[in-house]
Design a protein around this motif. Structure first.
Motif, mmCIF file in Angstrom:
data_model
loop_
_atom_site.group_PDB
_atom_site.id
_atom_site.type_symbol
_atom_site.label_atom_id
_atom_site.label_comp_id
_atom_site.label_asym_id
_atom_site.label_seq_id
_atom_site.Cartn_x
_atom_site.Cartn_y
_atom_site.Cartn_z
ATOM 1 N N GLU A 1 9.252 -22.739 52.921
ATOM 2 C CA GLU A 1 8.196 -21.966 53.569
ATOM 3 C C GLU A 1 8.051 -20.648 52.824
ATOM 4 O O GLU A 1 9.040 -20.054 52.379
ATOM 5 C CB GLU A 1 8.530 -21.725 55.041
ATOM 6 N N PHE A 2 6.809 -20.205 52.725
ATOM 7 C CA PHE A 2 6.506 -18.986 51.983
ATOM 8 C C PHE A 2 5.672 -18.035 52.823
ATOM 9 O O PHE A 2 5.022 -18.432 53.789
ATOM 10 C CB PHE A 2 5.751 -19.323 50.689
ATOM 11 N N GLY A 3 5.699 -16.770 52.428
ATOM 12 C CA GLY A 3 4.878 -15.772 53.090
ATOM 13 C C GLY A 3 4.504 -14.670 52.112
ATOM 14 O O GLY A 3 5.023 -14.597 51.000
ATOM 15 N N ILE A 4 3.594 -13.823 52.559
ATOM 16 C CA ILE A 4 3.158 -12.678 51.759
ATOM 17 C C ILE A 4 3.719 -11.406 52.381
ATOM 18 O O ILE A 4 3.547 -11.149 53.578
ATOM 19 C CB ILE A 4 1.617 -12.592 51.705
ATOM 20 N N TYR A 5 4.404 -10.613 51.563
ATOM 21 C CA TYR A 5 4.968 -9.343 52.017
ATOM 22 C C TYR A 5 4.651 -8.291 50.964
ATOM 23 O O TYR A 5 5.034 -8.437 49.799
ATOM 24 C CB TYR A 5 6.477 -9.464 52.214
ATOM 25 N N ASN A 6 3.940 -7.243 51.371
ATOM 26 C CA ASN A 6 3.501 -6.203 50.427
ATOM 27 C C ASN A 6 2.803 -6.818 49.210
ATOM 28 O O ASN A 6 3.086 -6.465 48.057
ATOM 29 C CB ASN A 6 4.683 -5.349 49.968
ATOM 30 N N ASP A 7 1.907 -7.762 49.481
ATOM 31 C CA ASP A 7 1.089 -8.435 48.454
ATOM 32 C C ASP A 7 1.911 -9.294 47.491
ATOM 33 O O ASP A 7 1.436 -9.671 46.424
ATOM 34 C CB ASP A 7 0.268 -7.408 47.638
ATOM 35 N N LYS B 1 12.482 -9.386 56.104
ATOM 36 C CA LYS B 1 11.137 -8.823 55.972
ATOM 37 C C LYS B 1 10.156 -9.673 56.778
ATOM 38 O O LYS B 1 10.236 -10.894 56.758
ATOM 39 C CB LYS B 1 10.720 -8.809 54.501
ATOM 40 N N LYS B 2 9.252 -9.016 57.467
ATOM 41 C CA LYS B 2 8.241 -9.732 58.250
ATOM 42 C C LYS B 2 7.048 -10.047 57.353
ATOM 43 O O LYS B 2 6.206 -9.198 57.084
ATOM 44 C CB LYS B 2 7.809 -8.893 59.454
ATOM 45 N N ALA B 3 6.994 -11.252 56.859
ATOM 46 C CA ALA B 3 5.923 -11.668 55.952
ATOM 47 C C ALA B 3 4.817 -12.378 56.727
ATOM 48 O O ALA B 3 5.043 -12.893 57.832
ATOM 49 C CB ALA B 3 6.479 -12.603 54.878
ATOM 50 N N LYS B 4 3.647 -12.424 56.155
ATOM 51 C CA LYS B 4 2.551 -13.231 56.715
ATOM 52 C C LYS B 4 2.748 -14.658 56.219
ATOM 53 O O LYS B 4 2.564 -14.957 55.043
ATOM 54 C CB LYS B 4 1.198 -12.694 56.260
ATOM 55 N N THR B 5 3.143 -15.539 57.112
ATOM 56 C CA THR B 5 3.538 -16.896 56.740
ATOM 57 C C THR B 5 2.341 -17.725 56.273
ATOM 58 O O THR B 5 1.295 -17.723 56.914
ATOM 59 C CB THR B 5 4.194 -17.606 57.938
ATOM 60 N N LEU B 6 2.521 -18.434 55.167
ATOM 61 C CA LEU B 6 1.490 -19.378 54.740
ATOM 62 C C LEU B 6 1.455 -20.530 55.748
ATOM 63 O O LEU B 6 2.502 -20.992 56.199
ATOM 64 C CB LEU B 6 1.782 -19.933 53.347
ATOM 65 N N PRO B 7 0.256 -21.043 56.096
ATOM 66 C CA PRO B 7 0.148 -22.081 57.130
ATOM 67 C C PRO B 7 0.470 -23.487 56.633
ATOM 68 O O PRO B 7 0.058 -24.469 57.253
ATOM 69 C CB PRO B 7 -1.318 -21.965 57.558
ATOM 70 N N VAL B 8 1.183 -23.587 55.525
ATOM 71 C CA VAL B 8 1.590 -24.892 54.995
ATOM 72 C C VAL B 8 3.046 -24.817 54.552
ATOM 73 O O VAL B 8 3.565 -23.736 54.272
ATOM 74 C CB VAL B 8 0.718 -25.341 53.796
ATOM 75 N N GLU B 9 3.696 -25.984 54.514
ATOM 76 C CA GLU B 9 5.046 -26.086 53.990
ATOM 77 C C GLU B 9 5.001 -26.900 52.703
ATOM 78 O O GLU B 9 4.226 -27.847 52.603
ATOM 79 C CB GLU B 9 5.969 -26.763 55.003
ATOM 80 N N LYS C 1 1.312 -20.903 42.876
ATOM 81 C CA LYS C 1 2.546 -20.145 42.643
ATOM 82 C C LYS C 1 3.644 -20.625 43.598
ATOM 83 O O LYS C 1 4.807 -20.738 43.209
ATOM 84 C CB LYS C 1 2.294 -18.648 42.840
ATOM 85 N N ALA C 2 3.267 -20.944 44.843
ATOM 86 C CA ALA C 2 4.233 -21.471 45.811
ATOM 87 C C ALA C 2 4.798 -22.804 45.335
ATOM 88 O O ALA C 2 6.007 -23.064 45.453
ATOM 89 C CB ALA C 2 3.578 -21.627 47.181
ATOM 90 N N GLU C 3 3.948 -23.663 44.776
ATOM 91 C CA GLU C 3 4.415 -24.939 44.240
ATOM 92 C C GLU C 3 5.398 -24.715 43.087
ATOM 93 O O GLU C 3 6.433 -25.388 43.004
ATOM 94 C CB GLU C 3 3.233 -25.791 43.758
ATOM 95 N N SER C 4 5.056 -23.787 42.214
ATOM 96 C CA SER C 4 5.926 -23.481 41.078
ATOM 97 C C SER C 4 7.278 -22.961 41.557
ATOM 98 O O SER C 4 8.337 -23.381 41.069
ATOM 99 C CB SER C 4 5.253 -22.450 40.171
ATOM 100 N N TYR C 5 7.259 -22.054 42.532
ATOM 101 C CA TYR C 5 8.494 -21.524 43.101
ATOM 102 C C TYR C 5 9.329 -22.639 43.728
ATOM 103 O O TYR C 5 10.555 -22.695 43.569
ATOM 104 C CB TYR C 5 8.168 -20.480 44.163
ATOM 105 N N ALA C 6 8.664 -23.537 44.466
ATOM 106 C CA ALA C 6 9.375 -24.625 45.154
ATOM 107 C C ALA C 6 10.107 -25.512 44.158
ATOM 108 O O ALA C 6 11.261 -25.894 44.380
ATOM 109 C CB ALA C 6 8.390 -25.439 45.985
#
Length: 218
Positions: free
Chosen positions: A200-206, A88-96, A171-176
């Protein structure tokens, strides 16, 4: 197989092409064809190729995405070839988001040079190289373009600078942390240690999803 490594990739398809250090990505609508080459990189330089490196890397990533999809949603659609992912082509978050259980690598280099507090908290004094933290810590970094270096950053600065909205980043921290603990558990069963890794995380379909690769040597 030394003469049969996959290095330069050219697909005759109507798609935007991006060549990274290891992967070649082709973008078609809301999907990405991700081809994992046999290129090996270190410190932002491609050093050459190694037979089967791409297949092994791709299959490790696939293993972990499949194993953790019930914990964190990811970008995998299918794998039509051992070195190819359809994602899926997600909008990548600009941080890791980097999770560490031990003080080693770049964190140790900073710490032993007297650098501390760059992630918004102080690492305890008098630690020894490779010492284990009581609990895993998060040391985020900016996500630099190819050829540039990622830079340490704190959660507070990420939110203050508007790089990522507060709720999404938390939420990204929790997932990590969930992914890291799952990786640690599996490694321990096999006499291994998951020392640290980045996500690395991104947003896909919100929806926030994990992208790129997880728990690989790269």
């Amino acid at each position: 197989q030394l003469c049969n490594t996959l290095d330069n990739i050219k697909l005759d398809i109507n798609a935007k092409h991006y060549k990274g250090k290891v992967r070649d990505n082709y973008f078609i609508d809301d999907k990405i064809i991700m081809i994992t080459s046999d290129r090996v990189s270190a410190f932002d330089h491609v050093l050459g190729t190694i037979p089967f490196k791409g297949q092994i890397l791709n299959e490790i990533a696939l293993f972990w995405f499949e194993k953790t999809k019930h914990i964190v949603p990811n970008h995998i659609i299918s794998s039509p070839d051992p070195q190819v992912l359809l994602a899926k082509k997600a909008k990548t978050l600009p941080v890791e988001v980097i999770v560490r259980q031990y003080i080693t690598g770049s964190l140790w280099r900073e710490y032993s040079s007297g650098i501390n507090g760059q992630y918004g908290f102080m690492v305890p004094d008098n630690l020894k190289q490779n010492q284990k933290f009581e609990s895993a810590i998060l040391t985020p970094s900016t996500k630099a373009e190819y050829g540039l270096h990622d830079e340490p950053i704190s959660k507070e600065e990420i939110i203050k600078q508007g790089l990522v909205e507060k709720g999404i980043y938390e939420k990204a921290e929790s997932y990590a942390l969930k992914l890291f603990h799952e990786g640690q558990k599996w490694a321990k069963q096999r006499g291994l240690i998951l020392v640290d890794t980045k996500y690395e995380f991104g947003i896909y379909n919100d929806e926030l999803i994990v992208i790129d690769e997880i728990h690989t040597p790269d």
